[in-house]
Design an enzyme around this catalytic site. Structure first.
Site, PDB file in Angstrom:
ATOM      1  N   GLU A  47      -8.304  27.598  56.535  1.00 55.72           N
ATOM      2  CA  GLU A  47      -9.740  27.595  56.786  1.00 55.72           C
ATOM      3  C   GLU A  47     -10.282  26.236  57.198  1.00 55.72           C
ATOM      4  O   GLU A  47     -11.393  26.163  57.727  1.00 55.72           O
ATOM      5  CB  GLU A  47     -10.498  28.054  55.542  1.00 55.72           C
ATOM      6  CG  GLU A  47     -10.338  27.098  54.369  1.00 55.72           C
ATOM      7  CD  GLU A  47     -11.220  27.462  53.182  1.00 55.72           C
ATOM      8  OE1 GLU A  47     -11.391  26.594  52.309  1.00 55.72           O
ATOM      9  OE2 GLU A  47     -11.721  28.600  53.144  1.00 55.72           O
ATOM     10  N   SER A  48      -9.537  25.152  56.988  1.00 53.14           N
ATOM     11  CA  SER A  48     -10.107  23.830  57.246  1.00 53.14           C
ATOM     12  C   SER A  48      -9.001  22.805  57.474  1.00 53.14           C
ATOM     13  O   SER A  48      -7.821  23.069  57.220  1.00 53.14           O
ATOM     14  CB  SER A  48     -10.989  23.384  56.067  1.00 53.14           C
ATOM     15  OG  SER A  48     -10.200  23.277  54.886  1.00 53.14           O
ATOM     16  N   ASP A 102     -10.268  32.152  44.055  1.00 55.73           N
ATOM     17  CA  ASP A 102      -8.992  31.776  44.677  1.00 55.73           C
ATOM     18  C   ASP A 102      -8.298  30.718  43.823  1.00 55.73           C
ATOM     19  O   ASP A 102      -7.708  29.766  44.335  1.00 55.73           O
ATOM     20  CB  ASP A 102      -9.216  31.259  46.099  1.00 55.73           C
ATOM     21  CG  ASP A 102      -7.901  31.153  46.870  1.00 55.73           C
ATOM     22  OD1 ASP A 102      -6.920  31.827  46.496  1.00 55.73           O
ATOM     23  OD2 ASP A 102      -7.851  30.375  47.849  1.00 55.73           O
ATOM     24  N   LYS A 143     -13.874  17.258  55.137  1.00 57.75           N
ATOM     25  CA  LYS A 143     -13.371  18.625  55.289  1.00 57.75           C
ATOM     26  C   LYS A 143     -14.038  19.258  56.502  1.00 57.75           C
ATOM     27  O   LYS A 143     -15.252  19.490  56.492  1.00 57.75           O
ATOM     28  CB  LYS A 143     -13.636  19.437  54.021  1.00 57.75           C
ATOM     29  CG  LYS A 143     -12.959  20.799  54.027  1.00 57.75           C
ATOM     30  CD  LYS A 143     -13.077  21.476  52.668  1.00 57.75           C
ATOM     31  CE  LYS A 143     -12.299  22.783  52.623  1.00 57.75           C
ATOM     32  NZ  LYS A 143     -12.375  23.439  51.302  1.00 57.75           N
ATOM     33  N   THR A 184      -3.945  20.346  55.918  1.00 53.28           N
ATOM     34  CA  THR A 184      -4.374  21.434  56.800  1.00 53.28           C
ATOM     35  C   THR A 184      -4.221  22.750  56.056  1.00 53.28           C
ATOM     36  O   THR A 184      -3.310  22.912  55.233  1.00 53.28           O
ATOM     37  CB  THR A 184      -3.535  21.477  58.089  1.00 53.28           C
ATOM     38  OG1 THR A 184      -2.155  21.656  57.758  1.00 53.28           O
ATOM     39  CG2 THR A 184      -3.705  20.207  58.892  1.00 53.28           C
TER      40      THR A 184
END
Length: 515
Positions: free
Chosen positions: A264-265, A404, A288, A261
């Site tokens: 964003e998803s 990222d 996802k 987790t």
């Protein structure tokens, strides 16, 4: 003489010999009950025979339908109203008995039975309880409302003298407000105010009404949020339907559970199903599911609104469209990386905000993140050079910046590094692309310098090595200032010429670092 009379007169014959009447070998004499033709044609006899047949066929049903039959012997039938009530009650009993017989015939011995209870008649006059025993609270009658609605005169009051009552009377308004509380939402418990003869003032009633309305709207918002947004380790009904369709179509065999987790998803593990002609399904898949709420990650728009691939389709007013574009963006970025040979998950299919990829791991156990695995000095050095080459490939061949990149988005599997989570990746010509690249270089340099890799470059050297830009600055502040100047130059070029620069000016191709 008819046959009945002959049968009745036969026993009156004179006496005969004893051997003639008591012969053991003779045929026994049959005796018949005498009855007249009027008795045979009697309706009472026919009714008794019918009841006997019904009792033999449906003993329980008929017993339940039996009751005291009201006749003119014990009830005064001189009144037409009483006579009509008696006939109606008798008709209702017969009708109910017929319904019970139909139920018995249709249901039989079945475990699932039907009932005609709603179609049975009500017997308001066949009750031992008096009218005084009926509680008025169990009826739908409002005790504070007149049986016959009376119109309020235009003068606004009723009565004369001391008995005058206006529509603003405190007692009348209080009782009406108490009765109106029954119209509140079922979730709002109002209690038995009518039974206590409660009198609510207009101010209190309006406050309660506003509170009930606010609670109803809050409950509706919570329900809508639960139905239309994914939560931690859970999916909404629409997402669940998409997963069901994937399993029913044979694309996926089964979905085992949640493995990760994030902000964003949510990522689930699944086993692949049957492969098709144009699509190869891996044995293990990662599903996802992008969260359809922006509460935890509200700054998505800065990664997507300035991307020329999605700039025309971006709409900040519709968050659900942003989620789908976010998933679509990761699919395109993964496809670019896969074509360039960069180790990353293989895209299987995209359905709205659900992305199915190949699973990096084995037997439902995901590959560990680079921050969680303990590597030897040789493996750490090997991982550093591999990441350096992947960053150069990502910049030169895929024309992407991860945006990222850190030890949290790199997996260690089969002796090499795998890149994941590229939904926020942008092109270098993005207004903040070089800033994102410099941030990635800082994260990578700090991680491997702490890991003991002596060959690890600092963030400025790594930035020049990946991008090929020869930015010479003594400190980090001046370095970032030059980066912002390059981004400003590219943004001005886009605004003036309507197209992006093919590449930033550099002194040649960036050097390829190898172990």
């Amino acid at each position: 003489m008819d046959s009945v009379g002959v049968a009745a007169a036969a026993p009156d014959a004179g006496p005969g010999p004893a051997w003639q009447t008591k012969c053991p070998w003779g045929a026994p004499s049959t005796t018949s009950i005498s009855c007249s033709l009027a008795d045979v044609m009697s309706e009472q006899l026919a009714k008794e025979l019918q009841l006997e047949e019904e009792n033999a066929a449906f003993p329980e049903v008929v017993a339940a339908a039996e009751g005291p039959f009201i006749t003119g012997e014990n009830i005064d039938t001189s009144s037409d109203l009483m006579l009509a009530q008696m006939l109606q009650m008798e008709f209702d009993r017969e009708y109910d008995a017929q319904l019970r017989r139909e139920e018995k015939k249709i249901n039989g011995d079945s475990k699932v039975s039907i009932s005609f209870e709603n179609y049975r008649k009500v017997h308001p006059y066949d009750s031992d309880s008096s009218e005084d025993e009926v509680d008025w609270q169990d009826t739908r009658h409002d005790p504070y409302r007149a049986d016959k609605p009376t119109t309020t005169p235009r003068r606004g009051f009723i009565g004369k003298g001391k008995d005058i009552t206006t529509k603003h009377d405190e007692v009348v308004c209080g009782r009406k407000n108490t009765a109106r509380m029954e119209n509140f939402a079922p979730e709002f418990q109002v209690g038995d105010g009518i039974g206590m003869d409660l009198k609510l003032s207009n101010q209190v009633f309006n406050a309660l009404k506003q509170h009930a309305y606010s609670e109803e709207r809050r409950s509706a918002r919570l329900h809508e949020k639960k139905e239309h947004s994914t939560a931690e380790k859970a999916v909404d009904p629409k997402t669940r339907l998409l997963l069901y369709k994937m399993v029913n179509s044979g694309m996926l065999e089964t979905i085992t559970g949640c493995i990760s987790t994030g902000k964003e998803s949510v990522v689930f593990h699944a086993y692949g199903g049957n492969a098709t002609e144009d699509k190869v399904i891996p044995p293990e898949c990662a599903i996802k599911v992008f969260k359809t709420t922006l509460n935890e990650f509200k700054n998505r728009d800065k990664y997507i609104k300035d991307d020329y691939r999605f700039k025309d389709r971006f709409s900040k007013l519709n968050p659900r469209k942003i989620i789908r574009m976010w998933a679509e963006k990761e699919m395109h970025n993964l496809t670019r990386m896969q074509n360039a040979g960069i180790p990353c998950p293989q895209v299987v299919i995209l359905k709205k905000h659900v992305l199915v990829m190949s699973f990096i791991g084995q037997d439902q156990v995901p590959a560990p993140k680079l921050k969680d695995v303990t590597l030897s000095s040789e493996d750490m050095k090997k991982a550093y050079y591999q990441i350096l080459n992947m960053m150069q490939q990502l910049y030169r061949e895929c024309n992407l910046v991860h945006a990222d990149l850190s030890e949290y988005n790199m997996l260690w599997h089969d002796g090499k590094v795998w890149l994941i989570d590229v939904s926020q990746s942008v092109e270098p010509t993005h207004p903040h692309g070089l800033e994102f690249l410099f941030r990635d270089c800082r994260n990578v340099s700090q991680f491997f310098q702490k890991g003991g890799v002596a060959e690890a470059l600092n963030e400025r050297e790594l930035f020049n090595a990946v991008s090929g830009l020869n930015i010479t600055a003594d400190n980090e502040v001046d370095f970032q200032a030059e980066i912002e100047a390059l981004e400003k130059m590219n943004e001005d070029h886009v605004q003036n010429h309507g197209k992006k620069l093919s590449t930033f000016s550099s002194d040649g191709d960036p050097p390829i670092y190898d172990e």
